[in-house]
Design a protein around this motif. Structure first.
Motif, PDB file in Angstrom:
ATOM      1  N   THR A  10     -48.650 -22.739 -20.352  1.00  0.00           N
ATOM      2  CA  THR A  10     -48.798 -22.342 -21.738  1.00  0.00           C
ATOM      3  C   THR A  10     -47.488 -22.443 -22.492  1.00  0.00           C
ATOM      4  O   THR A  10     -46.423 -22.493 -21.890  1.00  0.00           O
ATOM      5  CB  THR A  10     -49.270 -20.884 -21.823  1.00  0.00           C
ATOM      6  N   ARG A  11     -47.585 -22.484 -23.805  1.00  0.00           N
ATOM      7  CA  ARG A  11     -46.455 -22.337 -24.714  1.00  0.00           C
ATOM      8  C   ARG A  11     -45.096 -22.767 -24.177  1.00  0.00           C
ATOM      9  O   ARG A  11     -44.315 -21.973 -23.716  1.00  0.00           O
ATOM     10  CB  ARG A  11     -46.314 -20.865 -25.101  1.00  0.00           C
ATOM     11  N   ALA A  12     -44.819 -24.036 -24.255  1.00  0.00           N
ATOM     12  CA  ALA A  12     -43.490 -24.482 -23.879  1.00  0.00           C
ATOM     13  C   ALA A  12     -42.683 -24.623 -25.147  1.00  0.00           C
ATOM     14  O   ALA A  12     -42.504 -25.711 -25.657  1.00  0.00           O
ATOM     15  CB  ALA A  12     -43.579 -25.811 -23.146  1.00  0.00           C
ATOM     16  N   ALA A  13     -42.198 -23.535 -25.650  1.00  0.00           N
ATOM     17  CA  ALA A  13     -41.385 -23.518 -26.869  1.00  0.00           C
ATOM     18  C   ALA A  13     -42.042 -24.333 -27.986  1.00  0.00           C
ATOM     19  O   ALA A  13     -41.411 -25.106 -28.677  1.00  0.00           O
ATOM     20  CB  ALA A  13     -39.986 -24.046 -26.574  1.00  0.00           C
ATOM     21  N   GLY A  14     -43.342 -24.195 -28.110  1.00  0.00           N
ATOM     22  CA  GLY A  14     -44.037 -24.858 -29.204  1.00  0.00           C
ATOM     23  C   GLY A  14     -44.437 -26.286 -28.916  1.00  0.00           C
ATOM     24  O   GLY A  14     -45.118 -26.903 -29.702  1.00  0.00           O
TER      25      GLY A  14
ATOM     26  N   ARG B 117     -38.118 -37.932 -24.751  1.00  0.00           N
ATOM     27  CA  ARG B 117     -36.815 -37.495 -25.258  1.00  0.00           C
ATOM     28  C   ARG B 117     -36.871 -36.476 -26.403  1.00  0.00           C
ATOM     29  O   ARG B 117     -36.224 -35.445 -26.342  1.00  0.00           O
ATOM     30  CB  ARG B 117     -36.003 -38.701 -25.710  1.00  0.00           C
ATOM     31  N   GLY B 118     -37.669 -36.815 -27.440  1.00  0.00           N
ATOM     32  CA  GLY B 118     -37.698 -35.957 -28.629  1.00  0.00           C
ATOM     33  C   GLY B 118     -38.122 -34.531 -28.307  1.00  0.00           C
ATOM     34  O   GLY B 118     -37.356 -33.584 -28.544  1.00  0.00           O
ATOM     35  N   PRO B 119     -39.329 -34.346 -27.786  1.00  0.00           N
ATOM     36  CA  PRO B 119     -39.770 -32.987 -27.449  1.00  0.00           C
ATOM     37  C   PRO B 119     -38.828 -32.297 -26.457  1.00  0.00           C
ATOM     38  O   PRO B 119     -38.567 -31.091 -26.584  1.00  0.00           O
ATOM     39  CB  PRO B 119     -41.148 -33.209 -26.820  1.00  0.00           C
ATOM     40  N   ALA B 120     -38.275 -33.054 -25.507  1.00  0.00           N
ATOM     41  CA  ALA B 120     -37.361 -32.444 -24.537  1.00  0.00           C
ATOM     42  C   ALA B 120     -36.153 -31.847 -25.262  1.00  0.00           C
ATOM     43  O   ALA B 120     -35.729 -30.727 -24.976  1.00  0.00           O
ATOM     44  CB  ALA B 120     -36.914 -33.486 -23.508  1.00  0.00           C
ATOM     45  N   ARG B 121     -35.616 -32.605 -26.224  1.00  0.00           N
ATOM     46  CA  ARG B 121     -34.465 -32.100 -26.981  1.00  0.00           C
ATOM     47  C   ARG B 121     -34.815 -30.823 -27.741  1.00  0.00           C
ATOM     48  O   ARG B 121     -34.027 -29.885 -27.794  1.00  0.00           O
ATOM     49  CB  ARG B 121     -33.990 -33.150 -27.994  1.00  0.00           C
ATOM     50  N   ARG B 122     -36.018 -30.813 -28.342  1.00  0.00           N
ATOM     51  CA  ARG B 122     -36.398 -29.617 -29.111  1.00  0.00           C
ATOM     52  C   ARG B 122     -36.531 -28.405 -28.192  1.00  0.00           C
ATOM     53  O   ARG B 122     -36.091 -27.310 -28.529  1.00  0.00           O
ATOM     54  CB  ARG B 122     -37.708 -29.876 -29.869  1.00  0.00           C
ATOM     55  N   GLU B 125     -33.041 -27.239 -27.243  1.00  0.00           N
ATOM     56  CA  GLU B 125     -32.391 -26.503 -28.344  1.00  0.00           C
ATOM     57  C   GLU B 125     -32.895 -25.061 -28.384  1.00  0.00           C
ATOM     58  O   GLU B 125     -32.117 -24.117 -28.558  1.00  0.00           O
ATOM     59  CB  GLU B 125     -32.673 -27.183 -29.687  1.00  0.00           C
ATOM     60  N   GLY B 126     -34.203 -24.910 -28.231  1.00  0.00           N
ATOM     61  CA  GLY B 126     -34.784 -23.571 -28.226  1.00  0.00           C
ATOM     62  C   GLY B 126     -34.204 -22.710 -27.119  1.00  0.00           C
ATOM     63  O   GLY B 126     -33.843 -21.538 -27.334  1.00  0.00           O
ATOM     64  N   LEU B 127     -34.078 -23.296 -25.922  1.00  0.00           N
ATOM     65  CA  LEU B 127     -33.562 -22.525 -24.782  1.00  0.00           C
ATOM     66  C   LEU B 127     -32.088 -22.177 -24.985  1.00  0.00           C
ATOM     67  O   LEU B 127     -31.632 -21.083 -24.628  1.00  0.00           O
ATOM     68  CB  LEU B 127     -33.737 -23.327 -23.491  1.00  0.00           C
ATOM     69  N   VAL B 159     -38.262 -24.070 -18.899  1.00  0.00           N
ATOM     70  CA  VAL B 159     -38.524 -25.241 -19.736  1.00  0.00           C
ATOM     71  C   VAL B 159     -40.003 -25.257 -20.111  1.00  0.00           C
ATOM     72  O   VAL B 159     -40.381 -25.521 -21.236  1.00  0.00           O
ATOM     73  CB  VAL B 159     -38.123 -26.515 -18.965  1.00  0.00           C
ATOM     74  N   VAL B 160     -40.841 -24.964 -19.129  1.00  0.00           N
ATOM     75  CA  VAL B 160     -42.251 -24.704 -19.384  1.00  0.00           C
ATOM     76  C   VAL B 160     -42.458 -23.255 -18.969  1.00  0.00           C
ATOM     77  O   VAL B 160     -42.045 -22.879 -17.873  1.00  0.00           O
ATOM     78  CB  VAL B 160     -43.150 -25.622 -18.532  1.00  0.00           C
ATOM     79  N   GLN B 161     -43.034 -22.446 -19.852  1.00  0.00           N
ATOM     80  CA  GLN B 161     -43.185 -21.047 -19.464  1.00  0.00           C
ATOM     81  C   GLN B 161     -44.188 -20.932 -18.319  1.00  0.00           C
ATOM     82  O   GLN B 161     -45.341 -21.322 -18.453  1.00  0.00           O
ATOM     83  CB  GLN B 161     -43.656 -20.203 -20.647  1.00  0.00           C
TER      84      GLN B 161
END
Lengths: 281, 332
Positions: A10-14, B117-122, B125-127, B159-161
């Protein structure tokens, strides 16, 4: 079974977790990512490369200009005798390099983290092997380049060059898998360095790398005649200079012997390494 | 202790008779455990008790010799790949590539989980924001502090909850300040609905974080309960009196044994006395040895340690080989 698991993630930082592609695609992608990780660290740990760069350079200079003056090989220059030997020795030393890198990696916990991720496990160990092979290729290129600059003159057709490249790649695959297996068994990188050196160093000297096997005393001669590294060195020499050695069946048929040894090593080490990797704890 | 709004009765981890042998050595024996969704379970025990082996079996890094374990219903042996996608492990030693930067490590983790790449970077950044990694994001991991490594390590696990996060000794070797940071991160995760399973050698840590504690020694679960249940059984603070030498210790024991319940550790020249009334008890003990001041090296009021907990709950010191195990109950 993996599709079931997805519903729980679920929810991987959006960001929604991408659908998992087929196994073979995942394997290729993950291997590439992990090899990239290894290559990226190389310029940051220059000491690690000294094994494949400085060491062969030292051997080249030492043997060419110190011992070489006392060694006479009939009908050929010492450069032409020595360089194929050094390339073979570099290949063989790859066992130590791969073993030490594997032991270090496996002790650091990084590999455990990769193993605890939903990535194909085969990609983790494949990346280890591919990364090591790329490092060794760099080392061999340095030795060959230095040799050419110092007067090594291989006599090869384009087909011979292709044969040489294929032989080197096959040898690298075999010795790297062997090293990776050893690294997993020995576990400590210091011990791996010690054991590897104690075995590979003398075997590489007995292999006709620096002096012809035929001139050795009885005991080293017999060992040298059947040493797998002798087949390696003799095969490379016969491809680059067209001069087969003499003394034993494997020296008289070096290319066939080397290919045989390599496939034997691969056939034994790859399944064992994969098994060890799956079970390792 | 943190209460989780998402706490349910769903069982996230179940082990039955979980056992692991390494040759003749029994690392884990017949270990049963149930972890409900949204809870924090702490596995508390000394070094070598088998904590890490249990964690490694749950994380599919090593296979059980006997017994079974499931994570979110998936068997850790038959369905290992599914287990790996719901469980995230932060091992005892920060499992990061030393020669990559904090940011590069996190990016690698995100890419390995399948993001382009794109989503990984986002995500990274969040983490970096959430774990306060910004100021050292471009430093190589080998050159950051232990507390900073831990933060990156935790971030890499998220990285993945995951449904369940497993932390193997999350604060061992950290200074007190970094420990507080890790603790608050852990509490924050639980508030977000992650189920936590952690191992620790510190009674204080289990008490501060967990809502269920399992004591483990020699691979066996020896006691279990909520922190309050266990504390009620361990007893309160203790007063330790340390003598200047062995003869002094004997004299102290003579004069104290009439009025107090003593635990004696001869090797440390120490008697230890339960102190349910804190300072009042400390004063009583101090008064009792006041005439023997020259024999006393040190008197201290302290919280129960892991040793005390094992002594009280299982009747023996956690590791009988250890030097501090020379503790005998002297009840007069």
């Amino acid at each position: 079974m993996s599709t079931l698991a997805l519903s729980h993630v679920t929810r991987a930082a959006g960001e929604t977790l991408p659908a998992r592609p087929a196994r073979i695609q995942r394997f290729t992608r993950e291997t590439a990512l992990l090899v990239g990780r290894g290559l990226r660290t190389i310029p940051r740990v220059p000491t690690r490369l000294s094994d494949v760069t400085i060491q062969p350079l030292v051997f080249t200079l030492l043997f060419l200009y110190v011992f070489g003056s006392a060694i006479h090989i009939p009908h050929m220059s010492y450069q032409n005798y020595l360089l194929p030997g050094l390339i073979g020795q570099s290949l063989a030393f790859g066992v130590i390099g791969a073993g030490v890198a594997t032991a270090t990696d496996f002790n650091s916990g990084v590999v455990d983290r990769f193993r605890s991720l939903p990535v194909t496990r085969l990609s983790v160990i494949t990346a280890q092997v591919v990364g090591q092979i790329l490092e060794q290729i760099l080392g061999i290129a340095i030795v060959a380049g230095m040799g050419l600059a110092l007067g090594w003159r291989p006599h090869m057709s384009p087909w011979g060059l292709l044969e040489l490249v294929l032989l080197i790649l096959l040898g690298l695959s075999a010795f790297t898998w062997f090293g990776v297996l050893m690294g997993m068994i020995v576990k400590s990188s210091d011990a791996m360095q010690g054991i590897g050196f104690a075995i590979v160093f003398p075997l590489s000297f007995l292999a006709g790398t620096f002096v012809p096997i035929s001139g050795m005393k009885a005991v080293p001669r017999v060992i040298g005649e059947w040493d797998p590294l002798s087949a390696l060195v003799a095969a490379i020499r016969s491809v680059t200079q067209g001069t087969p050695a003499q003394g034993s069946w494997q020296l008289e048929h070096p290319v066939v012997s080397m290919v045989g040894w390599c496939f034997l090593i691969i056939a034994i080490c790859v399944p064992l390494a994969l098994r060890k990797f799956r079970q390792s704890s | 202790m943190t209460t989780n709004p998402l706490h349910t009765d769903e069982l996230v981890v179940v082990t039955q008779g979980l056992t692991k042998h390494f040759g003749d050595f029994v690392a884990v024996a017949d270990f049963d455990l149930e972890v409900t969704a949204g809870s924090i379970v702490a596995l508390l025990g000394p070094n070598g008790a088998g904590k890490t082996t249990i964690v490694r079996m749950l994380a599919t890094l090593t296979e059980p010799t006997q017994g079974k374990a499931t994570v979110c219903g998936y068997d850790v042996v038959r369905n290992a790949d599914a287990v790996r996608s719901v469980l995230s492990l932060t091992g005892q030693f920060a499992a990061l590539e030393d020669n990559l930067t904090a940011q590069e490590n996190l990016l690698l983790m995100a890419r390995l989980r399948g993001y382009s790449r794109g989503p990984a970077r986002r995500i990274v950044e969040g983490l970096i924001d959430r774990f306060d990694i910004g100021e050292f994001r471009d430093k190589l991991i080998k050159s950051v502090s232990g507390g900073q490594r831990r933060r990156v390590d935790l971030a890499a696990s998220l990285v993945v909850q995951p449904r369940i996060l497993v932390l193997d000794e999350p604060t061992t070797g950290l200074d007190p300040r970094s420990r507080q940071v890790v603790w608050s991160t852990i509490r924050d995760l639980v508030a977000r609905g992650v189920t936590l399973f952690l191992t620790t050698q510190y009674l204080e840590e289990a008490d501060a974080l967990a809502d269920h504690i399992v004591l483990i020694d020699h691979g066996r679960a020896t006691a279990a309960g909520t922190p309050n249940e266990l504390k009620a059984r361990i007893g309160d603070q203790r007063v330790d009196v340390i003598a200047v030498d062995a003869t002094g210790l004997d004299k102290l024991i003579d004069s104290l044994s009439a009025n107090f319940e003593l635990a004696i550790a001869r090797e440390r020249r120490m008697v230890s006395i339960p102190a349910p009334n804190d300072l009042a008890d400390l004063n009583l003990v101090t008064a009792a040895v006041s005439g023997l001041g020259s024999l006393v090296d040190e008197i201290a009021l302290r919280r129960p340690t892991l040793d005390d907990a094992f002594l009280a709950l299982t009747g023996q010191s956690p590791d009988t080989v250890r030097a501090s195990s020379d503790v005998e109950e002297a009840q007069v």
